[in-house]
Design an enzyme around this catalytic site. Structure first.
Site, PDB file in Angstrom:
ATOM      1  N   GLU A  32       0.953  -1.027   0.085  1.00 39.27           N
ATOM      2  CA  GLU A  32      -0.060  -0.510   0.482  1.00 39.27           C
ATOM      3  C   GLU A  32       1.161   1.500  -0.012  1.00 39.27           C
ATOM      4  O   GLU A  32       1.797   1.538   0.465  1.00 39.27           O
ATOM      5  CB  GLU A  32      -0.976   0.371   1.244  1.00 39.27           C
ATOM      6  CG  GLU A  32      -1.764   1.237   1.260  1.00 39.27           C
ATOM      7  CD  GLU A  32      -3.101   1.558   2.249  1.00 39.27           C
ATOM      8  OE1 GLU A  32      -2.838   2.724   3.504  1.00 39.27           O
ATOM      9  OE2 GLU A  32      -2.305  -0.206   3.565  1.00 39.27           O
ATOM     10  N   GLU A  67      -2.910  10.882   3.411  1.00 38.20           N
ATOM     11  CA  GLU A  67      -3.389  11.292   3.996  1.00 38.20           C
ATOM     12  C   GLU A  67      -4.279  12.201   4.897  1.00 38.20           C
ATOM     13  O   GLU A  67      -2.718  13.293   5.363  1.00 38.20           O
ATOM     14  CB  GLU A  67      -3.534  10.075   4.928  1.00 38.20           C
ATOM     15  CG  GLU A  67      -3.784   8.311   4.131  1.00 38.20           C
ATOM     16  CD  GLU A  67      -3.775   7.357   5.202  1.00 38.20           C
ATOM     17  OE1 GLU A  67      -4.747   6.975   5.938  1.00 38.20           O
ATOM     18  OE2 GLU A  67      -2.588   7.285   5.751  1.00 38.20           O
TER      19      GLU A  67
END
Length: 415
Positions: free
Chosen positions: A156, A161
């Site tokens: 990932e 974020e």
């Protein structure tokens, strides 16, 4: 963002950089030599229209997504839609219009999560988006990538974020076998104002054994196999992209009385460039092909003064004359070239007022440009437009970078 993401900020192995952004160095050559654009979505659909189904599909449900999230992801244009102003909108709402059931019982929130799985994936390159994030306690927007459905073994890469309780901070992280969830390897960047106050460009440049993270064209973190504590490096195969707005979860915490709904993440564009293993430094011989770039303000063309291809020549406006000094070619590496040299923001700077000049092509990502369908000539690293200084309509008027405003002195057409 996939599973078991108890990402307390103190638990992430992170490098923190605070303060404002700085001008890029002319020596900041990308290790991931940027190639041609392989994916782009400018979100120019009509107001309320769905996303392009040839590029995106939906994750649907309220399982908690391994993170104790509270939302139910839908494929409704109430949650994921184009706004008619050139943006994708992903909206989290405090509602349950269809008796959706979540892992904790009847869902309290809806939102959206779209992905390019089965539509587009790529190994290496530059992956970037211009995003205005939502705000509020318990709100968790993300732009990220997965390398398959066997998490964390297939990897990932979290490009961006943010959690509402840290409104000024962007986080970039990798997760793989032995370093997932709270053990993810990441960095973050804190700026002086909330990220949700404006659009920002979030990017990674990914090449064999190296991934770099950028905020508004400035690198703030990198990771390579030496930084993952002897664990397996799994970033050597195709990854697909994901955009979503989560509500609640172990890392952001749940919404509280201060959280205002709805909350919307606006995405101006998403673009992907290929990785070019030649280093991006090859300069082709001068070309007499290409197109003039004519201004909507004065009908004049972007011109190299006296047709002399010297480094640092300040580009200008001049009567269109069909000479090679006005023939510009958009190349597969994202550069804009004439007389064998590159259209360039002076000094590698990306701020308002940066002069536009001619310089030897050097592989620096700040030398990448695109001409949008709306006629904006945009620097991809700065997400700013080529602008005629002071709206000067005369021969000899100079060019600069400036915030895109849709004005005539920023509109161009191939001629």
């Amino acid at each position: 963002m996939f599973k078991k993401r108890v990402l307390l900020a103190a638990a992430v192995v992170a490098v923190t950089l605070s303060g404002g952004l700085f001008a890029a160095s002319r020596n900041d050559t990308a290790d991931a030599a940027v190639g041609g654009i392989t994916f782009a979505d400018e979100f120019n659909g009509s107001a309320g229209s769905p996303v392009d189904g040839s590029k995106w599909k939906f994750d649907i449900g309220g399982s908690g997504w391994g993170n104790s999230e509270l939302e139910y992801y839908t494929n409704s244009t109430s949650n994921v839609y184009q706004d008619g102003a050139g943006h994708l909108a992903i909206t989290a709402r405090k509602e349950n219009p269809a008796n959706y059931q979540c892992s904790y019982g009847t869902c309290q929130y809806t939102s959206g999560r779209i992905l390019t799985a089965d539509k587009f994936s790529q190994t290496y390159g530059r992956f970037e988006a211009s995003i205005k994030i939502p705000k509020g306690q318990g709100i968790w927007p993300a732009f990220w990538m997965l390398g398959g459905n066997s998490w964390p073994n297939t990897g990932e890469i979290d490009i961006m974020e943010n959690v509402g309780k840290a409104p000024n901070t962007v986080y970039g992280t990798v997760h793989g076998p032995g370093y997932s969830g709270s053990g993810g390897i990441g960095g973050n960047k804190t700026i002086s104002a909330p990220l949700g106050d404006a659009f920002h460009t979030y990017a990674v440049e990914w090449s064999p054994n190296l991934i770099k993270w950028f905020l508004d064209g400035q690198q703030y973190f990198s990771v390579d196999p030496s930084k993952i504590n002897g664990n397996q490096w799994v970033y050597d195969h195709n990854f697909f992209m994901i955009l979503n707005v989560a509500v609640g979860g172990a890392w952001p915490g749940n919404p509280d009385g201060s959280t205002v709904f709805p909350q919307t993440m606006l995405v101006d564009w998403v673009r992907v460039n290929a990785w070019n293993n030649d280093g991006g430094s090859t300069t082709p011989p001068p070309s007499t092909t290409g197109n003039a770039l004519k201004s909507n303000l004065n009908g004049r063309c972007i011109d190299i003064p006296n047709g002399t291809a010297s480094d640092g020549a300040r580009l200008q406006m001049w009567d269109c004359n069909g000479t090679a000094a006005q023939k510009w070619s958009f190349n597969s590496d994202g550069t804009l070239r004439a007389l064998g040299k590159c259209f360039d923001p002076a000094g590698g700077a990306l701020t308002n007022g940066t002069a536009i000049q001619l310089v030897t092509c050097n592989g620096n990502p700040v030398q990448r440009w695109t001409l949008s369908g709306a006629g904006d000539l945009v620097n991809l690293s700065a997400n700013r437009c080529v602008d005629i200084v002071d709206n000067n309509s005369a021969n000899g008027a100079k060019l600069q970078l400036w915030d895109c405003a849709g004005t005539a002195n920023q509109k161009w057409a191939k001629a």
